[in-house]
Structures are given as C-alpha cells and as structure tokens.
Design a protein around this motif. Sequence first.
Motif, PDB file in Angstrom:
ATOM      1  N   ILE A   1      13.758   2.866   2.461  1.00 40.27           N
ATOM      2  CA  ILE A   1      13.793   4.310   2.213  1.00 40.27           C
ATOM      3  C   ILE A   1      13.383   4.592   0.770  1.00 40.27           C
ATOM      4  O   ILE A   1      13.424   3.706  -0.087  1.00 40.27           O
ATOM      5  CB  ILE A   1      15.192   4.925   2.487  1.00 40.27           C
ATOM      6  N   ALA A   2      12.995   5.835   0.508  1.00 42.09           N
ATOM      7  CA  ALA A   2      12.661   6.258  -0.853  1.00 42.09           C
ATOM      8  C   ALA A   2      12.985   7.738  -1.005  1.00 42.09           C
ATOM      9  O   ALA A   2      12.758   8.535  -0.090  1.00 42.09           O
ATOM     10  CB  ALA A   2      11.184   6.004  -1.156  1.00 42.09           C
ATOM     11  N   VAL A   3      13.515   8.084  -2.172  1.00 44.72           N
ATOM     12  CA  VAL A   3      13.881   9.466  -2.488  1.00 44.72           C
ATOM     13  C   VAL A   3      13.276   9.807  -3.843  1.00 44.72           C
ATOM     14  O   VAL A   3      13.326   8.992  -4.769  1.00 44.72           O
ATOM     15  CB  VAL A   3      15.418   9.629  -2.545  1.00 44.72           C
ATOM     16  N   SER A   4      12.697  10.992  -3.973  1.00 39.64           N
ATOM     17  CA  SER A   4      12.102  11.382  -5.253  1.00 39.64           C
ATOM     18  C   SER A   4      12.357  12.857  -5.534  1.00 39.64           C
ATOM     19  O   SER A   4      12.506  13.666  -4.617  1.00 39.64           O
ATOM     20  CB  SER A   4      10.601  11.079  -5.269  1.00 39.64           C
ATOM     21  N   GLN A   5      12.393  13.176  -6.817  1.00 39.19           N
ATOM     22  CA  GLN A   5      12.744  14.516  -7.274  1.00 39.19           C
ATOM     23  C   GLN A   5      11.488  15.335  -7.549  1.00 39.19           C
ATOM     24  O   GLN A   5      10.562  14.868  -8.209  1.00 39.19           O
ATOM     25  CB  GLN A   5      13.585  14.401  -8.546  1.00 39.19           C
ATOM     26  N   CYS A   6      11.469  16.557  -7.038  1.00 36.28           N
ATOM     27  CA  CYS A   6      10.328  17.445  -7.267  1.00 36.28           C
ATOM     28  C   CYS A   6      10.532  18.221  -8.574  1.00 36.28           C
ATOM     29  O   CYS A   6      11.623  18.198  -9.154  1.00 36.28           O
ATOM     30  CB  CYS A   6      10.151  18.400  -6.089  1.00 36.28           C
TER      31      CYS A   6
ATOM     32  N   ILE B   1       0.842  -1.200   0.000  1.00 33.21           N
ATOM     33  CA  ILE B   1       0.000   0.000   0.000  1.00 33.21           C
ATOM     34  C   ILE B   1       0.876   1.248   0.000  1.00 33.21           C
ATOM     35  O   ILE B   1       0.634   2.209  -0.743  1.00 33.21           O
ATOM     36  CB  ILE B   1      -0.943  -0.005   1.220  1.00 33.21           C
ATOM     37  N   LEU B   2       1.919   1.228   0.834  1.00 33.62           N
ATOM     38  CA  LEU B   2       2.853   2.352   0.898  1.00 33.62           C
ATOM     39  C   LEU B   2       3.499   2.602  -0.458  1.00 33.62           C
ATOM     40  O   LEU B   2       3.577   3.750  -0.922  1.00 33.62           O
ATOM     41  CB  LEU B   2       3.933   2.066   1.943  1.00 33.62           C
TER      42      LEU B   2
ATOM     43  N   ALA C   1       4.208  15.634 -11.360  1.00 37.79           N
ATOM     44  CA  ALA C   1       4.340  15.944 -12.790  1.00 37.79           C
ATOM     45  C   ALA C   1       2.976  16.065 -13.461  1.00 37.79           C
ATOM     46  O   ALA C   1       2.893  16.197 -14.684  1.00 37.79           O
ATOM     47  CB  ALA C   1       5.159  14.858 -13.486  1.00 37.79           C
ATOM     48  N   GLY C   2       1.902  15.990 -12.665  1.00 37.50           N
ATOM     49  CA  GLY C   2       0.563  16.130 -13.220  1.00 37.50           C
ATOM     50  C   GLY C   2      -0.173  14.822 -13.434  1.00 37.50           C
ATOM     51  O   GLY C   2      -1.295  14.811 -13.955  1.00 37.50           O
ATOM     52  N   TYR C   3       0.440  13.703 -13.021  1.00 37.82           N
ATOM     53  CA  TYR C   3      -0.207  12.404 -13.206  1.00 37.82           C
ATOM     54  C   TYR C   3      -1.412  12.261 -12.279  1.00 37.82           C
ATOM     55  O   TYR C   3      -1.373  12.659 -11.117  1.00 37.82           O
ATOM     56  CB  TYR C   3       0.794  11.279 -12.921  1.00 37.82           C
ATOM     57  N   ARG C   4      -2.478  11.681 -12.817  1.00 35.11           N
ATOM     58  CA  ARG C   4      -3.652  11.317 -12.034  1.00 35.11           C
ATOM     59  C   ARG C   4      -3.923   9.835 -12.241  1.00 35.11           C
ATOM     60  O   ARG C   4      -3.715   9.312 -13.338  1.00 35.11           O
ATOM     61  CB  ARG C   4      -4.875  12.144 -12.456  1.00 35.11           C
ATOM     62  N   LEU C   5      -4.367   9.176 -11.201  1.00 34.35           N
ATOM     63  CA  LEU C   5      -4.579   7.733 -11.259  1.00 34.35           C
ATOM     64  C   LEU C   5      -5.496   7.368 -12.426  1.00 34.35           C
ATOM     65  O   LEU C   5      -6.572   7.942 -12.586  1.00 34.35           O
ATOM     66  CB  LEU C   5      -5.187   7.242  -9.944  1.00 34.35           C
TER      67      LEU C   5
ATOM     68  N   TYR D   1       4.413   6.084  -5.122  1.00 35.19           N
ATOM     69  CA  TYR D   1       4.506   6.370  -6.547  1.00 35.19           C
ATOM     70  C   TYR D   1       3.400   7.329  -6.985  1.00 35.19           C
ATOM     71  O   TYR D   1       3.627   8.239  -7.795  1.00 35.19           O
ATOM     72  CB  TYR D   1       4.414   5.070  -7.359  1.00 35.19           C
ATOM     73  N   TRP D   2       2.216   7.119  -6.476  1.00 32.22           N
ATOM     74  CA  TRP D   2       1.079   7.977  -6.829  1.00 32.22           C
ATOM     75  C   TRP D   2       1.398   9.434  -6.490  1.00 32.22           C
ATOM     76  O   TRP D   2       1.136  10.349  -7.272  1.00 32.22           O
ATOM     77  CB  TRP D   2      -0.156   7.480  -6.074  1.00 32.22           C
TER      78      TRP D   2
END
Length: 448
Positions: A263-268, A127-128, A140-144, A133-134
């Motif tokens: 852990i997780a790292v993501s770019q804005c 679930i996490l 970036a503008g993604y919608r499920l 990812y969501w």
Amino acid sequence: MSIDFKIKDFAYPAEILKLRSFLEKSQWFTRERLEYYQLKRLRLMLSHAYKNVPYYSELFARLKLTPSDFRSIEDLKKVPPLAKKDLKENFHKLVAKNAKRFNPILCRTSGTSGHPIEFYLDKNSNILEFCYYWRCWSWAGYRLGMSFMEFSFHHFLNTSIKEVACHSLLTNRLIINPAQISCESIDKIVGNIKRYKPMFVKGTPSAIYIFSVLLEKKGCMGGLPFKGVFTTGELVLPYQKERIEKVLNCKILDSYGHMERAIAVSQCPQGTYHINSEYGILEVETGEKPSSDKGITGQIIGTSLHNFAMPLIRYKIGDLIELDRRHDNRCVCGRGLPAIKKIYGRTQDVIVTKEGRFITNIFPFFDLWKNILWFQLVQEDIDKFKLMLVKDSGFEDKGIDEQLYTLKSILGKDAKIELRFFKLDEINIEGGNKYRPIVSRVDVAKFI
C-alpha cells in the motif's frame, strides 16, 4: 519507505511512461472506477497466486476457494491475513514458481519493526514505485529530471560514513549524510546547496527538522532554492512541520508506505492524505483503538496488485490508521483517491554525539548485520549506548567486532557500547508498547 533508485532496476522506459500516463488520469477517477480497476488487478493477482505460488495454492485448496470465488474486493476477507511471522516462516512457498520471469530482486528490511524481513520485489513493482513517486512529487511541481536534495544514510553505508555530502550527476541528486549533521557541517551543506541548487528536499522529518533548526541557528535561511519538501519514513509531528516550513519557506508533502509495497499513502497540497488505490488494496482491521462516528480506526492490511514475483495478499503491516467514513466526501483538490484521517505511524529519536553531530535514522546499519531477529539501540548518555540483540539461527559471533567497530565510527570515537544478547521472549521493549528501534535519553534541545 526508504528507496534508493538504481537506474538498472528502472530501465523500462516504455512501461514507465505507460503507467505514468495512466496514473496521471486515474487520480481523478470516481471511487467506483478506482474500485473497478482494483478488482481487475486483484483477479489477475489471485489467478496468478493460485496457479504459481505454492503457499496460496495450498491455502486456497484448504479453504476450498478458487479465483472465481472473488467477485468483489469485500470477498478478500475470505483469505486470512498474512502476518510478518507467516512471511518469514513460509518465505520459499511465497515465491512464485515462475518468479524469474518477473526479474525479482531480493530485498531486506529491519528498520521500523526490529524483526528483519526478506522478500522479493519484481520489475512491475519497481515500475510502480517509480511512477508513484513521480506522481505524488508532481503535486508539488516536480518534473522528472529536476534537481533535489535527499537525506540518505543508506548511500553512505556503501561509500564512506564520514562523508557529509555527495552529488549524483546521473540522478541530479545532492545526497546528505544524516549521520554527519552538525553546526560545523552546515556550512559545507549550504555550500553544496548553493552549488547544485536542488529545488526539492526528501528525507525523514527528524533529519530535515534538525537540518532546519541548525540552518536557523547559523543564520543561513536566506536565498534557499527549495520549492517543496517530501517527508517519509516517520510521522511528521506538528512542531517539526511548523519549523521546517518556516525555515525552508515551502510546504511539506508527506507520504507513508513500507518496503514490501502493498500500500501507499501520500499527501496532496491541500493537506489530505490519499490512499493510492492503483498501488494496492488497503483494509483496516478494527479492534485496537475505538472508532468514532467520523472515522474507522484499526491495523493496516495491504494487498499488492503489481508484485507477481512474491504476491502478498492481505499482508498485516502493523501500523494503525484512521479512515474517513465519508467515502463520498471528495477532497477539495478534486482527486478521487480515498482519504485517510490520521496515521498512527512511526517516530524516531535523535542521537546526539559528543562531537555535536545529530544522527537520525541510523537503523539501516542493522540491515547489513545478518541473522538478527530483533534489535534496539539505546543512548543512555552522550557517550554511553546499550545495544540489545536477539540472534537468529546462523548468527556468527566472529563478525561482532567488525560490526561494533563500524557502529562506533558512526556514533563517535568516544562512544562506549554495551552489547547485550537476549532471547526473543526476554525482551523488554523500551518506550512503551510501540516499538522504537532507536531510543535516546539525551535531551537534544540542550545541544542545539
């Protein structure tokens, strides 16, 4: 972090929506509020591990610790780091006695370390992962439900490794085989893009880069529908970023993580790499590289905050990162998630075949080859390969011919594969101290 979402593993709509709603709000929390959340989750995980995970029950008893001794995140340092070797040797002791309650799934990865690791992931961590990812894709503008294109070698290992592309109606996903990218296949890929109109692209930088170069060479740059590119699994090199963003006419948002999900790292959109504090606790063990006045450099240690089936506390991931010393320096995007200055992560070589295909990220093939301690595939020439393996106990020689046949079907019918076995203390890692599962001595530029 190669993820192939299966609907049955994520069929918890109420829990997903609840966590997604929280993550949408928590990204704007202050650092203090994020740390409060981490400490709350950490205490819950430590209490669970102390009572239900034999490895930690024994470790805490030996150290004369109880969950009440952890009053801050800094207190985590009372627990010695868990190396990948420790995970392998104590696998059964690290599984919670009540693991079945959390719907565990056995996972295996050998991709970027060369040493196969098995571990359990549970309902909560699935679930996490979905919600993580969501959230970062939404930047970036993604919608499920929006369509996207993914370069995935895993998918075709289960179907046909000679297939170029397929479309999943259920996930609205156009899946491209990175082992079949060539000047000849580009037209077919573009045809699928025009048919299904994916709005986003996901894959490793090396796969998307080769795709972009061939698109440009074939003059197929116009009218592409993409609004964003999500890269993962490798470092994005400057020349790759420049070419991809130019050809696909949209920005890259990169992410970093690992299959064990600590852990997780993501770019804005502003280009800052953010630690996802709600995902896990990230520490840096200094000593390997000198730290500067502005940054703290060292090995990543991660603590999972959601995987109750097999908690990994202070797990040594192995890659190097540089943290920003200025903790109160909020990103211009406004998010309170801590910033990373630089990731010293993974890079992959590209294999060129005699048929003109450009193969990236072939290492998932080795996930299917059981009882291997270490591997490395070296391309010596356009049709000459050296495969080096270290056997684990339980390795069966009778399956070698079948595996080599499959590997040859990936590398091309003219491929000559020299198989060599080593003992673990005999291996000489190609390409320097940083392990690379795939090494190519062929100049890719000559074939593009």
